[in-house]
Design a protein around this motif. Structure first.
Motif, PDB file in Angstrom:
ATOM      1  N   GLU A 130       0.828  -1.193   0.000  1.00  0.00           N
ATOM      2  CA  GLU A 130       0.000   0.000   0.000  1.00  0.00           C
ATOM      3  C   GLU A 130       0.868   1.251   0.000  1.00  0.00           C
ATOM      4  O   GLU A 130       1.989   1.236   0.503  1.00  0.00           O
ATOM      5  N   ILE A 131       0.320   2.311  -0.574  1.00  0.00           N
ATOM      6  CA  ILE A 131       0.957   3.623  -0.530  1.00  0.00           C
ATOM      7  C   ILE A 131       0.327   4.373   0.633  1.00  0.00           C
ATOM      8  O   ILE A 131      -0.888   4.511   0.704  1.00  0.00           O
ATOM      9  N   ARG A 132       1.185   4.842   1.546  1.00  0.00           N
ATOM     10  CA  ARG A 132       0.688   5.618   2.679  1.00  0.00           C
ATOM     11  C   ARG A 132       1.877   6.333   3.315  1.00  0.00           C
ATOM     12  O   ARG A 132       2.802   5.691   3.791  1.00  0.00           O
ATOM     13  N   ARG A 133       1.837   7.649   3.316  1.00  0.00           N
ATOM     14  CA  ARG A 133       2.945   8.422   3.889  1.00  0.00           C
ATOM     15  C   ARG A 133       3.012   8.267   5.399  1.00  0.00           C
ATOM     16  O   ARG A 133       4.090   8.066   5.949  1.00  0.00           O
TER      17      ARG A 133
ATOM     18  N   ARG B  63      -5.206   7.633   4.554  1.00  0.00           N
ATOM     19  CA  ARG B  63      -5.919   6.537   3.883  1.00  0.00           C
ATOM     20  C   ARG B  63      -4.982   5.852   2.882  1.00  0.00           C
ATOM     21  O   ARG B  63      -4.336   6.513   2.073  1.00  0.00           O
ATOM     22  N   ALA B  64      -4.913   4.555   2.951  1.00  0.00           N
ATOM     23  CA  ALA B  64      -4.011   3.785   2.091  1.00  0.00           C
ATOM     24  C   ALA B  64      -4.562   3.671   0.677  1.00  0.00           C
ATOM     25  O   ALA B  64      -5.769   3.628   0.457  1.00  0.00           O
ATOM     26  N   LYS B  65      -3.626   3.597  -0.281  1.00  0.00           N
ATOM     27  CA  LYS B  65      -3.960   3.329  -1.679  1.00  0.00           C
ATOM     28  C   LYS B  65      -3.198   2.079  -2.085  1.00  0.00           C
ATOM     29  O   LYS B  65      -2.026   1.912  -1.728  1.00  0.00           O
ATOM     30  N   LYS B  66      -3.847   1.209  -2.828  1.00  0.00           N
ATOM     31  CA  LYS B  66      -3.191  -0.016  -3.274  1.00  0.00           C
ATOM     32  C   LYS B  66      -2.280   0.293  -4.460  1.00  0.00           C
ATOM     33  O   LYS B  66      -2.750   0.835  -5.467  1.00  0.00           O
ATOM     34  N   ILE B  67      -1.019  -0.059  -4.343  1.00  0.00           N
ATOM     35  CA  ILE B  67      -0.061   0.208  -5.420  1.00  0.00           C
ATOM     36  C   ILE B  67      -0.479  -0.492  -6.710  1.00  0.00           C
ATOM     37  O   ILE B  67      -0.294   0.050  -7.799  1.00  0.00           O
TER      38      ILE B  67
END
Length: 158
Positions: free
Chosen positions: A141-144, A149-153
């Motif tokens: 997942e992309i998450r700083r 909120r996470a985003k699926k790569i």
């Protein structure tokens, strides 16, 4: 089996988000940076250590050292593993490091990369590494930061 709480891809390796926000969110007491260049650079290590709390230890291993030594981690080490790019993460997985989840934090833009979020840019080599990691069943997942909120790569990797 080592207690790897999370693996993070971050081309800056250790900085405030990693050293403070993520390590305390995870309950990590060890940040392990797996990077061939930094493993041999005491100046870079010292600079990164300045961002880390006194209650969290750091280790700087080459990719091969990580593969060779991770299995000897103590049961009381709660490890936050940090790598610079997806190719390094894949090399660790292929070497037997038990990575089950990857957080993608920062992959800066450079020539030939496509910016997919404000902090993540990828090229064909990155996409191929993410595809291979995905085939191996690794959650990515992309998450700083933890409360984002996470985003699926894989939504960005066609």
């Amino acid at each position: 089996m080592p207690n790897i709480l999370l693996t993070r891809i971050d081309n800056r390796l250790i900085h405030g988000q990693v050293a403070v926000t993520w390590s305390s969110h995870l309950g990590a007491n060890l940040i392990l940076v797996a990077n061939d260049e930094v493993a041999g650079n005491e100046v870079q290590q010292s600079l990164m250590d300045m961002a880390v709390s006194d209650v969290v230890e750091t280790r700087y291993f080459t990719l091969q050292e990580t593969i060779d030594k991770i299995g000897f981690a103590s049961d009381n080490q709660y490890i936050f593993l940090v790598v610079r790019n997806p190719q390094d993460a894949l090399r660790l997985v292929k070497g037997g490091v038990p990575i089950v989840e990857i957080n993608i934090g920062n992959m800066h833009y450079s020539e030939g990369k496509e910016q997919i979020t404000s902090t993540v840019s990828i090229d064909d080599s990155d996409k191929e590494a993410f595809r291979e990691l995905n085939k191996r069943g690794i959650k990515m997942e992309i998450r700083r930061v933890p409360d984002e909120r996470a985003k699926k790569i894989m939504d960005f990797v066609k």
